[in-house]
Structure formats: C-alpha cells, structure tokens
Write a protein that holds these residues in place. Structure first.
Motif, PDB file in Angstrom:
ATOM      1  N   ILE A 188       9.904   0.047   0.948  1.00 40.58           N
ATOM      2  CA  ILE A 188       9.019  -0.518   1.960  1.00 40.58           C
ATOM      3  C   ILE A 188       9.412   0.016   3.328  1.00 40.58           C
ATOM      4  O   ILE A 188      10.560  -0.079   3.738  1.00 40.58           O
ATOM      5  CB  ILE A 188       9.084  -2.055   1.937  1.00 40.58           C
ATOM      6  CG1 ILE A 188       8.509  -2.570   0.608  1.00 40.58           C
ATOM      7  CG2 ILE A 188       8.322  -2.632   3.115  1.00 40.58           C
ATOM      8  CD1 ILE A 188       8.536  -4.070   0.466  1.00 40.58           C
ATOM      9  N   GLN A 189       8.459   0.604   4.006  1.00 40.90           N
ATOM     10  CA  GLN A 189       8.769   1.210   5.307  1.00 40.90           C
ATOM     11  C   GLN A 189       8.325   0.350   6.476  1.00 40.90           C
ATOM     12  O   GLN A 189       8.755   0.549   7.605  1.00 40.90           O
ATOM     13  CB  GLN A 189       8.105   2.583   5.395  1.00 40.90           C
ATOM     14  CG  GLN A 189       8.659   3.548   4.345  1.00 40.90           C
ATOM     15  CD  GLN A 189       7.854   4.830   4.233  1.00 40.90           C
ATOM     16  OE1 GLN A 189       6.656   4.830   4.467  1.00 40.90           O
ATOM     17  NE2 GLN A 189       8.517   5.914   3.874  1.00 40.90           N
ATOM     18  N   GLY A 190       7.480  -0.588   6.220  1.00 43.90           N
ATOM     19  CA  GLY A 190       7.024  -1.451   7.309  1.00 43.90           C
ATOM     20  C   GLY A 190       5.929  -2.364   6.814  1.00 43.90           C
ATOM     21  O   GLY A 190       5.648  -2.416   5.616  1.00 43.90           O
ATOM     22  N   HIS A 191       5.323  -3.065   7.728  1.00 44.80           N
ATOM     23  CA  HIS A 191       4.237  -3.930   7.307  1.00 44.80           C
ATOM     24  C   HIS A 191       3.235  -4.084   8.432  1.00 44.80           C
ATOM     25  O   HIS A 191       3.557  -3.881   9.596  1.00 44.80           O
ATOM     26  CB  HIS A 191       4.758  -5.319   6.909  1.00 44.80           C
ATOM     27  CG  HIS A 191       5.265  -6.121   8.062  1.00 44.80           C
ATOM     28  ND1 HIS A 191       4.474  -6.998   8.765  1.00 44.80           N
ATOM     29  CD2 HIS A 191       6.470  -6.154   8.661  1.00 44.80           C
ATOM     30  CE1 HIS A 191       5.193  -7.552   9.732  1.00 44.80           C
ATOM     31  NE2 HIS A 191       6.405  -7.052   9.690  1.00 44.80           N
ATOM     32  N   ALA A 192       2.010  -4.391   8.049  1.00 49.36           N
ATOM     33  CA  ALA A 192       0.976  -4.724   9.017  1.00 49.36           C
ATOM     34  C   ALA A 192       0.543  -6.136   8.684  1.00 49.36           C
ATOM     35  O   ALA A 192       0.150  -6.421   7.559  1.00 49.36           O
ATOM     36  CB  ALA A 192      -0.195  -3.749   8.904  1.00 49.36           C
ATOM     37  N   THR A 193       0.660  -7.003   9.649  1.00 53.08           N
ATOM     38  CA  THR A 193       0.328  -8.404   9.400  1.00 53.08           C
ATOM     39  C   THR A 193      -0.590  -8.902  10.478  1.00 53.08           C
ATOM     40  O   THR A 193      -0.335  -8.698  11.658  1.00 53.08           O
ATOM     41  CB  THR A 193       1.597  -9.282   9.436  1.00 53.08           C
ATOM     42  OG1 THR A 193       2.462  -8.887   8.383  1.00 53.08           O
ATOM     43  CG2 THR A 193       1.235 -10.750   9.266  1.00 53.08           C
ATOM     44  N   TYR A 215       3.741  -1.338   3.670  1.00 53.33           N
ATOM     45  CA  TYR A 215       3.425   0.036   3.275  1.00 53.33           C
ATOM     46  C   TYR A 215       4.711   0.819   3.087  1.00 53.33           C
ATOM     47  O   TYR A 215       5.780   0.427   3.579  1.00 53.33           O
ATOM     48  CB  TYR A 215       2.503   0.709   4.288  1.00 53.33           C
ATOM     49  CG  TYR A 215       2.981   0.622   5.712  1.00 53.33           C
ATOM     50  CD1 TYR A 215       2.547  -0.407   6.535  1.00 53.33           C
ATOM     51  CD2 TYR A 215       3.875   1.551   6.226  1.00 53.33           C
ATOM     52  CE1 TYR A 215       2.996  -0.503   7.852  1.00 53.33           C
ATOM     53  CE2 TYR A 215       4.325   1.466   7.530  1.00 53.33           C
ATOM     54  CZ  TYR A 215       3.886   0.438   8.336  1.00 53.33           C
ATOM     55  OH  TYR A 215       4.334   0.339   9.624  1.00 53.33           O
ATOM     56  N   GLY A 216       4.609   1.885   2.386  1.00 51.84           N
ATOM     57  CA  GLY A 216       5.771   2.710   2.077  1.00 51.84           C
ATOM     58  C   GLY A 216       5.477   3.504   0.827  1.00 51.84           C
ATOM     59  O   GLY A 216       4.335   3.911   0.602  1.00 51.84           O
ATOM     60  N   LEU A 217       6.508   3.726   0.014  1.00 52.48           N
ATOM     61  CA  LEU A 217       6.333   4.514  -1.196  1.00 52.48           C
ATOM     62  C   LEU A 217       6.533   3.624  -2.412  1.00 52.48           C
ATOM     63  O   LEU A 217       7.527   2.900  -2.493  1.00 52.48           O
ATOM     64  CB  LEU A 217       7.356   5.658  -1.237  1.00 52.48           C
ATOM     65  CG  LEU A 217       7.195   6.719  -0.149  1.00 52.48           C
ATOM     66  CD1 LEU A 217       8.337   7.732  -0.226  1.00 52.48           C
ATOM     67  CD2 LEU A 217       5.856   7.426  -0.290  1.00 52.48           C
ATOM     68  N   CYS A 218       5.621   3.725  -3.348  1.00 54.44           N
ATOM     69  CA  CYS A 218       5.774   2.923  -4.555  1.00 54.44           C
ATOM     70  C   CYS A 218       6.824   3.565  -5.462  1.00 54.44           C
ATOM     71  O   CYS A 218       7.243   4.706  -5.248  1.00 54.44           O
ATOM     72  CB  CYS A 218       4.440   2.756  -5.276  1.00 54.44           C
ATOM     73  SG  CYS A 218       3.860   4.244  -6.102  1.00 54.44           S
ATOM     74  N   TYR A 229       0.854  -1.189   0.000  1.00 52.89           N
ATOM     75  CA  TYR A 229       0.000   0.000   0.000  1.00 52.89           C
ATOM     76  C   TYR A 229       0.884   1.231   0.000  1.00 52.89           C
ATOM     77  O   TYR A 229       1.705   1.414   0.918  1.00 52.89           O
ATOM     78  CB  TYR A 229      -0.878  -0.032   1.251  1.00 52.89           C
ATOM     79  CG  TYR A 229      -1.760   1.178   1.410  1.00 52.89           C
ATOM     80  CD1 TYR A 229      -2.897   1.343   0.633  1.00 52.89           C
ATOM     81  CD2 TYR A 229      -1.445   2.155   2.348  1.00 52.89           C
ATOM     82  CE1 TYR A 229      -3.708   2.452   0.777  1.00 52.89           C
ATOM     83  CE2 TYR A 229      -2.256   3.271   2.502  1.00 52.89           C
ATOM     84  CZ  TYR A 229      -3.383   3.408   1.711  1.00 52.89           C
ATOM     85  OH  TYR A 229      -4.187   4.514   1.850  1.00 52.89           O
ATOM     86  N   CYS A 230       0.742   2.061  -1.012  1.00 55.20           N
ATOM     87  CA  CYS A 230       1.555   3.276  -1.092  1.00 55.20           C
ATOM     88  C   CYS A 230       0.905   4.364  -0.254  1.00 55.20           C
ATOM     89  O   CYS A 230      -0.234   4.766  -0.521  1.00 55.20           O
ATOM     90  CB  CYS A 230       1.703   3.756  -2.538  1.00 55.20           C
ATOM     91  SG  CYS A 230       2.675   5.284  -2.647  1.00 55.20           S
ATOM     92  N   THR A 231       1.635   4.840   0.740  1.00 53.60           N
ATOM     93  CA  THR A 231       1.058   5.815   1.661  1.00 53.60           C
ATOM     94  C   THR A 231       0.883   7.175   0.998  1.00 53.60           C
ATOM     95  O   THR A 231       0.192   8.029   1.534  1.00 53.60           O
ATOM     96  CB  THR A 231       1.937   5.987   2.914  1.00 53.60           C
ATOM     97  OG1 THR A 231       3.272   6.299   2.503  1.00 53.60           O
ATOM     98  CG2 THR A 231       1.956   4.717   3.731  1.00 53.60           C
TER      99      THR A 231
END
Lengths: 128, 128
Positions: free
Chosen positions: B111-116, A119-122, A81-83
């Motif tokens: 990628i800055q992180g993840h939600a799992t 999540y992060g930047l695409c 998911y691109c924030t």
DNA sequence: TTCCTTGCAAATCGTTTGCATAATG
DNA sequence: CATTATGCAAACGATTTGCAAGGAA
C-alpha cells in the motif's frame, strides 16, 4: 416517489454484480448481462446502475481510471486499487466507525460516511 | 526525461491553485487564469493540470460530481464533500499513519497511500 | 389503462489530442 | 537550433437522454 416496477434486466444486473467482487465497470456489466439478454442496451445498463446506486442498493465508485465502478456490497468497507493492473479489491478492516468518529469530532458539519481507497501494488503485481 | 521548460501560463495555474482551498475544477482554473491570460485555452489548462499531477506537484481528486478537482496541497490529508452544495473542504485529522498501517497488516500487496473523502452535509448546508 | 422500462440512437460533456505557431533554453 | 509549450479545433469516450414501443401493476 419511485413506484419501481420489476424488470428482468434489472434483476440480471443485480444478480451479476452480486457474483462479483472485482467491482465491474458499466461496460463489464453490459458485456456479461448480454449473455442472458443479447438485446439489452448499454443505456438500460446505465439507467439501472444509476437508479440502483441512487437507491443505495449498490455503490458507485470513482477511481483513477476515469470509468465508474459498481459494487453490490454496500456495508462500509475499504477498497484497494492497484496502480499497475488497475484491479480493485475489497479490504476488510475493522476500523471504519472510528475513522468517521474522529473526523466528526473535528468537523462542524454532519459526516454521513466516507469513501476510502488505498492504492499501490497488489500481491500479484509485486511478484512479477 | 521531462526536460520541463518554463511557461507563464503554467506558473499562473499553479499560483492560482495555491491561493485556493476549495479544490477547483479545470473549468474554474480556466475561468480564473483567463483574467490574466485572456487567450489561454482550456486545452493548455488541462495539459498543465495533467502534467503537474503526474509530477506530484498537485493532486487530482475524483469526486462524485463527475468532474475532476485539483488540489495544490499534496501533504497527506482528508477531504470532505458536501452532497448538497458540492463544495470540497480539507479536513485536518490527526494524520493517521495508523490507517495505512492497519490496512497494510491485512493486505499482502504494497500500500503506497490512500485517498479518502468523507461525505455528508457541510456546516452551512445544515443551517438552512 | 396507467406508468415504468426498454432499445436505439443521438446528444452531452469532461477531457485529450493533432497540428501549426510561439516561446524557452 | 532543438525542443517544449501554446491556441485552436477536432476527436474521444463515458455517461445521459428523447422517443416510440413493450411490459408490469
């Protein structure tokens, strides 16, 4: 006990979802299926999306933007998911069985699956 | 540019969340903080929960039940959601930087992180 | 004919917001 | 005094639902 009956609207919803890899929201589905069925109602779209996800035909994703997203790819996979631009992408990692396995080893209940999104930047958002 | 000012209500919200490991919803927070501040409004609870999660002091979780849940544990960890009793638990897996790492290897963005979260049946729900 | 599905509109429900007042720095 | 936070209530937006009519088995 479903006794499902065929409907052209439902088929159109599934067909549309299968052409897309960007996990549309219900509203997106509505706007697109409307090209073929101008009189379809948003309620019908929601009813079918809920029905199909209950049956496991599609996935319902709960992301950070407050609207549910739908995914016709039900095989286990990961999402990104691109924030910044709020886009949703599939990530094809090989690793997913071991994630469930290692979690199961440390958990007394029964793990049936997982929902993971990074999540992060695409790529596009990085370069602008 | 926040210029945060102290408020007893906000402190009570944080304190309450820190005593709980079950990731309460906003309504749960409201009902409990109300014991100490009978006049607190649901709006104030939401405003503070949103503020705190924007600041990164707490996490806002989007699970399958349509209501947001809040978690005072911000260190990276995993969640388990029981599809039967709707409870939410922490899972302490040997943290997997490998998950983010292996995802990053195959992804052009950042990628800055993840939600799992894992889902299935919790221990109690299996045995009844 | 039976039961599922639809379209429409109203209802729900979680969450946010505008405004006047109270509390903080 | 300047600004942030609160309580209250109204507004919002996504999703669900009741109902009468249409379509599939």
């Amino acid at each position: 006990m479903a006794a499902l009956k065929y409907s052209r609207q439902r088929e159109a919803i599934i067909d549309f979802l299968q052409t897309r890899k960007d996990h549309p929201s219900a509203d997106m589905v509505y706007m697109n299926v409307r090209k073929e069925f101008p009189n379809i109602s948003l309620g019908t779209v929601y009813r079918n999306l809920t029905l199909l996800s209950d049956l496991g035909v599609i996935l319902r994703l709960h992301l950070e933007d407050g609207v549910d997203h739908f995914d016709a790819t039900t095989a286990p996979h990961f999402h990104f998911y691109c924030t910044q631009c709020k886009s949703v992408l599939d990530l094809d990692l090989e690793d997913s069985p071991s994630l469930v396995t290692s979690a199961q080893e440390q958990f007394a209940g029964k793990i049936q699956g997982h929902a993971t999104y990074f999540y992060g930047l695409c790529d596009q958002c990085i370069h602008k």
